[in-house]
Design a protein around this motif. Sequence first.
Motif, PDB file in Angstrom:
ATOM      1  N   ILE A 126      18.840  -4.521 -17.323  1.00 29.41           N
ATOM      2  CA  ILE A 126      17.713  -4.230 -16.270  1.00 29.41           C
ATOM      3  C   ILE A 126      17.918  -3.174 -15.227  1.00 29.41           C
ATOM      4  CG2 ILE A 126      16.207  -5.472 -14.261  1.00 29.41           C
ATOM      5  CD1 ILE A 126      16.821  -8.045 -15.840  1.00 29.41           C
ATOM      6  N   ASP A 127      16.839  -2.421 -15.291  1.00 23.83           N
ATOM      7  CA  ASP A 127      17.061  -1.298 -14.351  1.00 23.83           C
ATOM      8  C   ASP A 127      16.676  -1.601 -12.837  1.00 23.83           C
ATOM      9  OD1 ASP A 127      16.836   1.144 -12.789  1.00 23.83           O
ATOM     10  OD2 ASP A 127      16.056   2.247 -14.359  1.00 23.83           O
ATOM     11  N   LEU A 128      17.653  -1.902 -11.907  1.00 25.29           N
ATOM     12  CA  LEU A 128      17.303  -2.403 -10.649  1.00 25.29           C
ATOM     13  C   LEU A 128      16.509  -1.475  -9.904  1.00 25.29           C
ATOM     14  CD1 LEU A 128      20.432  -4.438  -9.866  1.00 25.29           C
ATOM     15  CD2 LEU A 128      18.277  -5.456 -10.669  1.00 25.29           C
ATOM     16  N   ALA A 547       5.267   8.392  -3.269  1.00 24.73           N
ATOM     17  CA  ALA A 547       6.262   9.152  -3.471  1.00 24.73           C
ATOM     18  C   ALA A 547       7.691   8.460  -3.044  1.00 24.73           C
ATOM     19  CB  ALA A 547       6.100  10.786  -2.649  1.00 24.73           C
ATOM     20  N   ASP A 548       7.581   8.064  -2.042  1.00 20.87           N
ATOM     21  CA  ASP A 548       8.656   7.075  -1.662  1.00 20.87           C
ATOM     22  C   ASP A 548       9.057   5.943  -2.683  1.00 20.87           C
ATOM     23  OD1 ASP A 548       8.876   8.395   0.786  1.00 20.87           O
ATOM     24  OD2 ASP A 548       7.796   7.002   2.051  1.00 20.87           O
ATOM     25  N   PHE A 549       8.008   5.337  -3.159  1.00 18.12           N
ATOM     26  CA  PHE A 549       8.137   4.409  -4.265  1.00 18.12           C
ATOM     27  C   PHE A 549       8.780   5.123  -5.422  1.00 18.12           C
ATOM     28  CE2 PHE A 549       4.408   1.980  -2.425  1.00 18.12           C
ATOM     29  CZ  PHE A 549       5.188   1.389  -1.792  1.00 18.12           C
ATOM     30  N   ILE A 552      12.542   5.578  -4.836  1.00 19.77           N
ATOM     31  CA  ILE A 552      13.476   4.379  -4.865  1.00 19.77           C
ATOM     32  C   ILE A 552      13.504   3.988  -6.453  1.00 19.77           C
ATOM     33  CG2 ILE A 552      13.157   1.746  -4.695  1.00 19.77           C
ATOM     34  CD1 ILE A 552      11.248   2.399  -2.091  1.00 19.77           C
ATOM     35  N   ALA A 553      12.677   4.320  -7.385  1.00 18.07           N
ATOM     36  CA  ALA A 553      12.683   4.171  -8.736  1.00 18.07           C
ATOM     37  C   ALA A 553      13.754   5.098  -9.421  1.00 18.07           C
ATOM     38  CB  ALA A 553      11.408   4.364  -9.546  1.00 18.07           C
ATOM     39  N   GLU A 554      14.101   6.221  -8.712  1.00 18.16           N
ATOM     40  CA  GLU A 554      14.794   7.014  -8.962  1.00 18.16           C
ATOM     41  C   GLU A 554      16.300   6.806  -8.479  1.00 18.16           C
ATOM     42  OE1 GLU A 554      13.265  11.016  -8.218  1.00 18.16           O
ATOM     43  OE2 GLU A 554      11.451  10.440  -9.437  1.00 18.16           O
TER      44      GLU A 554
END
Length: 822
Positions: A126-128, A547-549, A552-554
């Motif tokens: 799982i990609d946290l 863009a902030d999300f 976070i995803a990166e």
Amino acid sequence: MSKNLVIVESPAKAKTIEGYLGKDFIVKSSFGHIRDLPDKGMGIDIEKDFEPTYQISPDKVKVVNELKKEAKDKEVWLATDDDREGEAISWHLKEALGLKPDTKRIVFREITKNAINKAIETPRTIDLDLVNAQQARRILDRLVGFQLSPVLWRKIKAGERKNLSAGRVQSVTVRIVVEREREIEQFKSTSTYKIVADFHVSNGKVLSAELPKNLETREQAEQFLNDCVQAIFSISSLEVKPTTKSPAPPFTTSTLQQEASRKLSFSVQQTMTLAQRLYESGKITYMRTDSTNLSAEAVAAAKDQIAKAYGEEFSKSRVFKTKDKSAQEAHEAIRPTDFSVMSAGEDRNEKRLYDLIWKRAIASQMAEAKIERTIAKIGISTRPEELTASGEVIKFEGFLKVYMEGSDEEDEESKGMLPPLNVGQTLDMLQMKATERYSRPPARYTEASLVKKLEELGIGRPSTYAPTISTVIKREYVVKEDRPGQTRDITELVLKEGQIQSAVKQETFGSEKAKLFPTNLGMIVNDYLVENFENILDYKFTADMEADFDEIAEGKVSWQKMIKDFYKDFQVKVEQAAEGASASTQSHELGVDPDSGKKIFAKVGRFGPYLQIGEATDEEKPTFVSLKKGTLISSLTYEEALDILRGPKLPLELGLHEGHPIVVNEGRYGPYVLYNGKFYNLDKGEDPLTVTKERAIALIAAKQSGAEGSLPREMSEYDGQAVTIGKGRFGPYIKWGSKYFNIPKTEDPLTMDDAKVAELIQAGQKEAANKVIKEFPENDKVKVLNGRYGPYIQIGKRNVKIPKGVEPENLTLEECLKLGSA
């Protein structure tokens, strides 16, 4: 016994995947999300770094327990959707089922045997970072909604509404609709004159040409026509331009929603529901995507299909790059999983959507259309301007053989081919028209054009467009409806045979079809939020949060830090708003009534907008006049209010017809005419105050001679309660008190006597007393019931329609849950 358990979100997806895996695999569904923040309370510990508390949804407890049993002694594969939301569902499953940290996670963008096998060969964990991006969105939205909504309840008393809510994206969406409405209100339409001339050319053909620029006044138009009375017209130049037209890229979520709206008249939600079914049945790739890219395998498959169906010359492979920098993962566009399958879907609408997806994807890999465009300039001997005629001919169809992209422009016309012409050729004018044209205000949004605007502003993501629009409509901040146009006079000047004649014609303008309108409530809430929480409703601020999300995803930013930075200023704004004044826009003072000397207010109440003459503190009680549905009190003027107060009021008596009065009125189901104790519905959108006696008589005659007769009609009472016989969308019915009973097709609702009505009510009561068709001891939340419109499934508080051909008595619990999650 199977050694592996694969968990997906939906039963349909499970069924398709199970068909591709061997006997060592069993595939089960979680029926969507299994955990979320609690329904009651915020569920976020702000003091503990915004730690969320998740609960297993009550209707998923049994599902979770069953999955726990299945997972024992098996290798578990989490196969939820390949996006942030899917990653979060996998994480919640891991936590709720107590799975080990290195549980296998597999992802795929299409449900085909090859894609599933490839995913099984290349599992990951799982990609946290993706989970945290989704978690941040959910927590932030809960903070905004949980803290803003109570402020609205206290500060806005628009008709004592208690279901007011605010949301980070939904409130910005309402703002877009409100601001467009205000642009339209402030727009001042101006008139100009469009010049069009028809000329006779060889072989009886007619050439139409126009002046490229409209003339500003009638005087200028008359002068132009006068100058053309003795003019000689000739071809001053001919320009032939070979050009090409390229196909549009394959669909993203947004462009699919827009095109399905234009071409198929689907709502955004309907499009996504149908696309979900096609995806889960293995017919198309994943339908939530920002990407216009196609895989190398897909490009090769499309090329092969084009060559077979149309010929090699129609094929041209292309690679489309996604322009949007904020696009999420590098996924594929929406396309068929197998280009050789030209038709797919279980019902007509699924087939229509698949056809659209297939054509768009195939067209994207086809050759350009080759077009020859001809522009003819026509000189006028008495004027410096030139008229222009243009036409085009397709020399090679290319992708146009399959697909032409739709447009939001209402008056886009395809240009035909021009007749043979020569430079210097003199033309005989048949007639020249100068027609008055009014400038048009900005167009109101459709669901599709609103999605396009949200995408342009960088607000939301593919998975959020449909639920956001559904929410603002459900909350009654925005309504989606058709509205009739108005008529106005336009002047037309015609030069023919040396004479200029003037005529006044009428045109209809302002008619709307499936457009989004803000309600008074939407405007009040929007204005209050803009005034007190400007940053929350700021377009750039909302886009920057997306863009902030992404960051976070990166893995570039901690989700707790992002939330903390936002919450610091937000909390101060909430406290200031709680201490500030209530919204004032729900009561709009217009002026003083010249007849009574009392103040006139435009207000919003529980039953809609109204005028109030006088104040509650006056000795004499105020009087009230209801306003038409859809009237926006913020834009109502003093003069318009006086016209309403002095004009005719409902109910309005139009006179006598054959000894009986004709009365026009408006009820909860719309405007109607009452004549001789019978009701005759007016057309949808028809203004009852403009109905003439002649119109009413024609309506009565038409309805009496037609099959509709004069429903609804009142009958005598039955068992102490009033009885009405009416006709609804599902056919004729009996309303007895607050209960409804269908009238069988064998009975004529216009001729039924009291005895027959009593018989049908009694039969309906017996049926209602035994309306439970099936219950399930293992899950008391699910029942199969027989309702007013036929059998349906009740799952908790939700009602689910049973498809045609399915026997309700034979439904299993698993089938009921499957239908509920579809």
